[in-house]
Every structure is written in C-alpha cells, then in structure tokens.
Write a protein that holds these residues in place. Sequence first.
Motif, PDB file in Angstrom:
ATOM      1  N   LEU A  25      16.546  -8.260 -29.254  1.00  0.00           N
ATOM      2  CA  LEU A  25      16.454  -9.472 -30.063  1.00  0.00           C
ATOM      3  C   LEU A  25      16.528 -10.707 -29.167  1.00  0.00           C
ATOM      4  N   TRP A 146      15.632 -11.503 -35.589  1.00  0.00           N
ATOM      5  CA  TRP A 146      14.776 -10.594 -34.825  1.00  0.00           C
ATOM      6  C   TRP A 146      13.650 -11.309 -34.080  1.00  0.00           C
ATOM      7  N   VAL A 150      10.944  -9.394 -40.483  1.00  0.00           N
ATOM      8  CA  VAL A 150      11.251  -7.971 -40.661  1.00  0.00           C
ATOM      9  C   VAL A 150      11.438  -7.730 -42.148  1.00  0.00           C
TER      10      VAL A 150
END
Length: 239
Positions: A25, A146, A150
């Motif tokens: 990340l 992220w 997502v």
Amino acid sequence: MEIARITPTIWQFRFPVGHVHLIRLPDGCALIDTGVPGSAPAILDALDRLGHRPEEVRQIVLTHSHLDHMGSAADLVAATGARVLAGAPDAPFIRGTAPEPAPVHTATEYVLHKQITAGLADADLPPLKHVAVDIELSDGDTLDGWGEPVHVLHVPGHTPGSIALHLPSSGVLFPGDNIATEDGRAILGPFNVDRRRAIASFRRLAALDVETLCVPHGLPLTENASAVLRTAAPENDWV
C-alpha cells in the motif's frame, strides 16, 4: 514456503494449503488471508524478506472463515496490530461466537476432503485461535488506503459471508475460494455450503474485466484472466 511476485505491488506466499497474498500500500501493506494455524512465523519472515516491518501491516482481509484462511489471523494481529476485515455473515464464525456451517460435499469432494484433513492432522497444527473482526464488510463496500479503488463483492456459496476483492483500475481480482485454478483453467472451488449459490457467485465474478486472478488455491492467472473465466464451466467442476 515460496514467495512469488504477481504484480509490482502484489506477492503470493505459497503454502501447501491456502496461499496468502501481500499487497503493498502507499503507507504500508495489507494481507489477504492468513493460512492455517501456525503460519504466522513464515508470513512474518516473508514480510521481513520483502523489507516490511510487522507494524507496517495495516489490514488483514479474510475472504472467509475457513481454517486455512483465518487460521493465523490472531497471531498476526498480535504481531502487527492490524485491523481485521471480513464479510459480515462470516464474522461470527471468525470471532467464534457461532458455529461454522459445514460444507455439503459431492462424492468427489468427500474423497478430497478426507485427504486434506488427513494431511492437516499429520502436520500437527496448533489449535485454532478465533479473532475479533474490526470491520464487517458488505457487498458494494470499498477499502481505504490502497492507492486505487477496491470493490468488495459478497460472493456467497462457499461460505455464507465469502467476499471477493476487485481492483478495476489494475484489473486484479481476489476471488477467495469461490474460484481455484488447475492446469491454467479456472474452476469452482470445492467444499461449498451451497453449491448453487457458489456457481452463481462464480458467474458474477467471471463477468468482471480481469487481467490478473489471484487465487488462494492454485497458481495465479497473470494475463487475460477474463477470457479464462468466461470459458469456465463451474457447473461441471467437482461433480
């Protein structure tokens, strides 16, 4: 355990039963699933080999409640302080506040299940530890942090609360145990509590635009996974 790089930000930790995925990340990393009980030392070692400290793990996403997916979550939370995310219907099973429903095996699955169970017994695994679920996920939710969207998809059938993660910008799909791979094919994962719903969930995932398929059982598909998914025949798997 083998460490395999799938994309510039995704690695697969390959265990004999139930792979774990690491996602890098912008400010740390996330784990998808945690392997069977006793897998935490190998996962932490893999993190170290990739240059990550335990406290950099921000999230542990459990695709469902089965032993080979949530088995080391408690130990990893203790080591990292990460938050645990899981599908809402499976959260009571992960916490240990409700009994997990048993899968309905076909004849072929029954034989395979006996083989796997015997192998796990021979491995002398430590007892399963249940773990708190910090965030209960539902269909249509999104995950923060992220660096790209997502999308959470509720894909029941394997378990009541199975989830998949779709990253449309990069064309990546984490299907959980709804989909496995074998010899370059995408197949329906075995050991489902509701085979009809599992097939419907498979079809839902197969309709997505996917370049890379990261499965917990089998090797990833790293090119044009959509074409493989759309030619699959889940109705004929594990009959």
